[in-house]
Design an enzyme around this catalytic site. Structure first.
Site: not given
Length: 577
Positions: A308-310, A312, A336
Site C-alpha cells: 500500500y502506497c510507499l 507497495g 494499492l
C-alpha cells in the site's frame, strides 16, 4: 550506517542556519520559491504579447462583472462556473446579490491569475507549477467564503442563531489554540477509536518482531483456507491499521472472512535515535524479513504480496530483487495506490527539487526525524481549500465540528520518518526516479521491475493527490507481466478503504495479458469496464483465480521453528506515539 552527508564545520553551520529557518517556513525552501518567482517574473516582463493578452482579459472580466452587478429584473446569469471540485459556492445563498457579485469576482480573479502564471514562454515547467500552485493557495486564503462579512451561509447562521454559532466557534478556536500551544497535534488517542478496542480489532497474533517491524498473523475464521498466504506491506508513513479499521470496513477482516491467511507488517514509529536507518534497512528488516518468516511458518507456499502506497513501492523493489536473484516466493503482486514511476507524482513534485531537498535534509539533520505534524502539514498544504479553509469556516464561522470517524482518528495517529531514510527515498525515487530508470541498487546491483513475471493487480483512485492515477498507470511501461489495473472512486485513503456495501462506490477494471501491447491511459479510460460497488470483490475474485485448492488453516506461529506467538494483535509497535 553512516550519515549520507559527512559532517564538516562549514556544512554544520549551514545546516544549523537552514534548520532554524526551516521551523519558521515549515520546511519549505525560500530559495526554491524565489527562483520560481524570478523565472516567471523575468519571462513575463519580456513578453509584451502575454501582457497585452492579460490586460484584455482583465478588461473583459471587469465588464462582465459590472454587467452582473447592475440591477436586474430577472436572475443574473453567472459569468463563470466554479471548477467541478470547488464546492465553496454551492449554497443557493451565493446566487443572491451582492454575494453573487462577490463570488463571481473571486472566481474571475482566480481565472485571471491562472492565465497569468501559465503559458509564459521560457519558464521551466517546474517553476510554472510552483508559481501557479502558490497563486492558487494565496487566493484560496482570501476567498470570500472565509470571512463572515462576505459569506452568506455564515450570515444566515449568525442571524438564525443570534450569534451562538460564533460563540461556539470561539470555543472551538480556543480549544485548537490550547492544543497548538501544548504542541498536541491530535496525538492523544480518541476515546471512541482506541487501537485494539474499537479499531485494529481483528483477532491475531504477533509472530515475529525485529527492531523495525512486528509481523501479525490473523486467526482464520473459515473452516478451510487457500494455501497461499497474503503478506501486506503498508507504507511506513502511516499506521498499518488503516487496513484494519472498524470491523465493518476492515480489509484484513474481509480477506480473512474470504478464506485467506493474512499477515501484515506493523512498522515501529522511529525516534531521533533511529536517524541513521536507511532505505536498505527498511527493505531488509521489512518485507524481506517478513517474507522469510512467512516462508518458515508455511514452507513450500508461495505468497500473495500486497503493498500500500510507499509500502507497495518498497515491496516492488523487493519483488524485483527476488526476481533478479532467482527467488520465486511470490504467487502474485498487488499494489494499492502505489507509484513505481515518480516522473509525474502530482503536486508533491512542487516540493521536490535540489534546493528543497537540501533544505529539508538540514531540518531533519538537526531533528533526526521528520515529525508527523510536519509531514501532515505538507499534505494539508497541497489542498488547503478542503483540508484547511473549509474546515476553519465550518469550525469557527458556522460553529460546527465534523464528527470524528475512524478514518479521521487514524489520520491523527501520526508517525515519524528517520532522517537518512527520508532523504534517500526522496532523492532516489522522487528526484532521480531511479526505480523506473533501472538504476535503483540493492546490495550493490541495480534492480529492474521488468524482471517481475508474476501477475500484478494495481489499484489507483480517481481523486488521489499523493499517488495520481496516471502516475500509477505508468507501471504498464515498466513490466510486461499480466497486469490488471483498477481505477476506483474516492481518494488516496477513502478509495482504498472501500468495503462492499459502501454507498456510491464505483470502479473501472481492465486486464492487459502478459506481453500484450501498451494502451495509453486515455484509451484505457474508454476501454475499461465500469462497475458499481467495491473493488474488493473484484480483487478477491482475482486472488482466488491465482490460488490453489482450499485446505486446513495453518497454526498461529510455530514454536518448533522458534516463532511462538509473542502477543495478541495489534501488538506493541502500533501503540507507540
Amino acid at each position: 550506517m553512516r550519515d549520507p552527508h559527512p559532517p564538516s564545520p562549514v556544512l554544520d553551520l549551514d545546516r544549523a542556519a537552514h534548520a532554524v529557518l526551516g521551523r519558521l517556513t515549515q520546511g519549505l525552501s525560500p530559495a526554491s520559491f524565489l527562483l520560481a518567482y524570478l523565472d516567471w517574473a523575468v519571462h513575463l516582463a519580456i513578453a509584451p504579447g502575454k501582457q497585452q493578452a492579460l490586460v484584455r482579459k482583465a478588461v473583459q472580466q471587469w465588464l462582465r462583472l459590472a454587467e452582473l452587478a447592475l440591477p436586474s429584473t430577472g436572475p443574473a446569469k453567472p459569468c463563470i462556473e466554479p471548477l467541478p471540485q470547488d464546492h465553496r459556492f454551492d449554497d443557493p445563498a451565493w446566487c443572491q446579490w451582492p454575494f453573487n457579485v462577490i463570488a463571481q469576482g473571486f472566481l474571475l480573479t482566480q481565472q485571471w491569475w491562472h492565465n497569468a502564471t501559465t503559458d509564459v514562454r521560457g519558464v521551466t515547467q517546474h517553476h510554472q507549477d510552483v508559481v501557479t500552485f502558490n497563486a492558487r493557495q494565496a487566493l484560496d486564503m482570501l476567498a470570500p467564503s472565509n470571512f463572515l462579512a462576505t459569506n452568506p451561509e455564515a450570515w444566515d447562521a449568525t442571524c438564525n442563531e443570534l450569534g451562538l454559532n460564533l460563540w461556539r466557534g470561539a470555543f472551538n478556536a480556543a480549544e485548537d489554540l490550547a492544543r497548538a500551544l501544548k504542541r498536541d497535534h491530535g496525538t492523544s488517542e480518541p476515546a471512541d477509536f482506541a487501537v485494539g478496542q474499537h479499531v485494529a480489532v481483528t483477532p491475531g497474533q504477533v509472530v515475529f518482531r525485529n527492531d523495525l517491524i512486528e509481523l501479525i498473523q490473523y486467526a482464520p475464521t473459515t473452516a478451510k483456507v487457500h494455501p497461499e498466504p497474503i503478506l501486506i506491506v503498508p507504507s511506513w508513513i502511516m499506521k498499518y491499521y488503516i487496513l484494519d479499521l472498524s470491523p465493518h470496513n476492515s480489509l484484513v477482516r474481509y480477506l480473512v472472512g474470504q478464506g485467506h491467511t493474512v499477515f501484515i507488517l506493523s512498522w515501529r514509529n522511529p525516534t531521533a535515535a533511529d536517524r541513521a536507518l536507511g532505505m536498505d534497512d527498511y527493505l531488509q528488516l521489512g518485507p524481506v524479513a517478513a517474507l522469510k518468516t512467512v516462508q518458515r511458518l508455511m514452507p513450500g507456499r508461495k505468497v500473495h504480496g500486497v503493498g500500500y502506497c510507499l509500502g507497495g513501492t518498497l515491496l516492488s523493489i523487493a519483488a524485483a530483487t527476488w526476481a533478479r536473484d532467482g527467488q520465486d516466493g511470490l504467487a502474485t503482486l498487488s499494489l494499492l495506490a502505489t507509484q513505481t514511476d515518480f516522473e509525474e507524482p502530482g503536486e508533491l513534485s512542487l516540493f521536490i527539487d535540489d534546493s528543497q531537498l537540501t533544505y529539508l535534509d538540514d531540518l531533519m539533520w538537526e531533528q533526526g526525524v521528520l515529525e508527523g505534524p510536519q509531514m501532515g502539514g505538507s499534505f494539508t498544504y497541497l489542498n488547503t481549500r478542503d483540508l484547511l479553509w473549509s474546515r476553519l469556516v465550518r469550525d469557527y464561522l458556522l460553529g460546527t465540528r465534523q464528527p470524528l470517524n475512524d478514518l479521521m482518528a487514524w489520520n491523527q495517529d501520526v508517525t515519524r520518518m528517520p532522517y537518512r531514510m527520508h532523504s534517500e527515498y526522496l532523492r532516489s525515487l522522487y528526484l532521480h526516479n531511479d526505480l523506473a530508470h533501472g538504476s535503483y541498487e540493492v546490495e550493490g546491483r541495480p534492480v529492474a521491475l521488468s524482471d517481475i513475471r508474476v501477475p500484478i493487480f494495481s489499484v489507483s483512485t480517481v481523486k488521489d493527490h499523493i499517488s495520481p492515477w496516471r502516475s500509477v498507470y505508468k507501471l504498464h511501461l515498466l513490466t510486461g507481466a499480466s497486469l490488471t489495473f483498477a481505477l476506483v472512486s474516492g481518494g488516496h485513503n477513502a478509495g482504498i478503504v472501500s468495503e462492499p456495501g459502501h454507498a456510491g462506490r464505483t470502479y473501472q477494471l481492465h486486464t492487459r495479458p502478459e506481453g500484450d501491447k501498451y494502451m495509453d491511459p486515455d484509451t484505457w479510460l474508454n476501454t475499461a469496464g465500469h462497475h458499481e460497488g467495491s473493488w474488493w470483490s473484484a480483487w478477491q475474485a482475482w486472488l482466488v483465480a491465482h490460488s490453489g485448492k482450499l485446505g486446513k488453516p495453518p497454526a498461529m506461529g510455530n514454536v518448533s521453528k522458534g516463532l511462538p506467538p509473542l502477543g495478541d494483535a495489534p501488538g506493541q509497535y502500533v501503540r507507540v506515539r
